[in-house]
Write an enzyme that holds these catalytic residues in place. Structure first.
Site, PDB file in Angstrom:
ATOM      1  N   SER A 140       0.842  -1.185   0.000  1.00 32.43           N
ATOM      2  CA  SER A 140       0.000   0.000   0.000  1.00 32.43           C
ATOM      3  C   SER A 140       0.880   1.237   0.000  1.00 32.43           C
ATOM      4  O   SER A 140       2.019   1.205   0.489  1.00 32.43           O
ATOM      5  CB  SER A 140      -0.898   0.006   1.249  1.00 32.43           C
ATOM      6  N   TYR A 153      -2.934  -0.585  10.776  1.00 30.88           N
ATOM      7  CA  TYR A 153      -2.816  -1.007   9.377  1.00 30.88           C
ATOM      8  C   TYR A 153      -1.521  -0.476   8.760  1.00 30.88           C
ATOM      9  O   TYR A 153      -0.767  -1.220   8.121  1.00 30.88           O
ATOM     10  CB  TYR A 153      -4.026  -0.515   8.588  1.00 30.88           C
TER      11      TYR A 153
END
Length: 332
Positions: A140, A153
């Site tokens: 990501s 996260y």
């Protein structure tokens, strides 16, 4: 690589994982599907076979290393030697750090980071004796540039990059033909924003711009099929800007995200504290690969296309984008 690939995908029951399964199905691949939700996995398997592939399912929580190992053995028995292993499973909690619970940090770490470690180890046990294979980590932009309200996260995505960099060095030392690849994703239109755990007053959303999951899935497919894969791919202009921006002016981004990051991750609709979330248990959904943001999502990314190929064009586009962002930030 064999003409017909044997591929394993974790987190394959919905969202990006399901979109990745579809892309491999179109190539006629044999696809092993892992997630906690067996009924959703079976629906994905039907779609893969309708597209021309062969599918097998295995319900497992990737935080359990023994379950992951059992899944790998099962797929090799049913599909054949694993050529590609794609780590994708994830959970998240939208919350300020000061309101997070230790158990939530632990759970997100066990799924997002240790789940990737477990999958990588299961793949290596089978690939190393054959001296071939590819391990693809779904990363990501948040693996490089963290944002508020997703500390758990973001931390796990950072950890995945560190782990994979170490592994890649060791594979080079051993003259191994196995490749370890990271694909850094942008915000995507997936069902996670309907079941993510959240303490925010309004319903969560990905930070715009939002891309359809097929944009990322096609880059994963390219990384699996190309004869000379890159060590890392950046998908979407927002990913390029975030990564380069963090290298050039991280302090400005701290300030900017501190001022804008809360509102950018929330829709207009109020959330309910009783809404089901999938941190501890799967949540049934009929959304499939896409979330509720189709009208706001981009089906194509020039940067994703460029990232498939080596050259300076990607860097040039990124620098220009970062310069434009910097000008806007400093003008505020």
């Amino acid at each position: 690589m064999p003409q017909t690939l044997n591929v394993v995908i974790t987190g394959a029951s919905a969202g990006l994982g399901r979109a990745i399964a579809h892309e491999f199905g179109k190539t006629g691949a044999r696809v092993g599907l892992i997630s906690r939700d067996l009924s959703a996995l079976e629906a994905t398997a039907v779609e893969v076979e309708r597209l021309g592939g062969t599918a097998a399912t295995y319900a497992a929580d990737v935080s359990d290393d023994q379950a992951g190992e059992a899944a790998a053995s099962s797929f090799e028995e049913r599909l054949g030697p694993i050529d590609i292993w794609i780590n994708n499973a994830m959970v998240s909690v939208f919350s300020p750090v000061k309101e997070m619970e230790a158990a939530e940090f632990r759970r997100v770490t066990e799924v997002n980071y240790l789940g990737y470690v477990h999958g990588t180890l299961a793949a290596l046990r089978r690939m190393l004796p054959r001296n071939r294979g590819r391990i693809i980590q779904v990363g990501s932009a948040l693996a490089v540039r963290s944002i508020p309200l997703q500390s758990a996260y973001c931390a796990t995505k950072h950890a995945i990059v560190g782990f994979t960099d170490s592994l890649r060095c060791e594979l080079i030392h051993d003259n191994s033909n196995i490749k370890a690849i990271v694909v850094q994703m942008p915000a995507m239109n997936t069902p996670q924003f309907t079941w993510v755990k959240s303490r925010l007053p309004r319903l969560p959303q990905p930070v715009p711009p939002i891309y359809e999951p097929e944009v990322g899935a096609r880059v994963i497919l390219h990384a699996a099929l190309t004869s000379s894969p890159r060590r890392e791919y950046w998908v979407g202009g927002s990913t390029v800007k975030a990564i380069l921006g963090q290298k050039i002016f991280p302090g400005i981004l701290d300030f900017y995200l501190g001022k804008t990051g809360y509102n950018a991750q929330q829709r207009e609709e109020q959330d309910s504290p009783d809404r089901l979330n999938n941190v501890w248990h799967p949540v049934p959904t009929t959304l499939g690969a896409h979330g509720p943001f189709d009208t706001k999502s981009r089906p194509f990314s020039l940067e994703a296309q460029v990232s498939k190929h080596r050259g300076w064009f990607l860097l040039g586009c990124g620098v220009i984008g970062v310069a434009i962002c910097a000008k806007k930030l400093l003008a505020r």
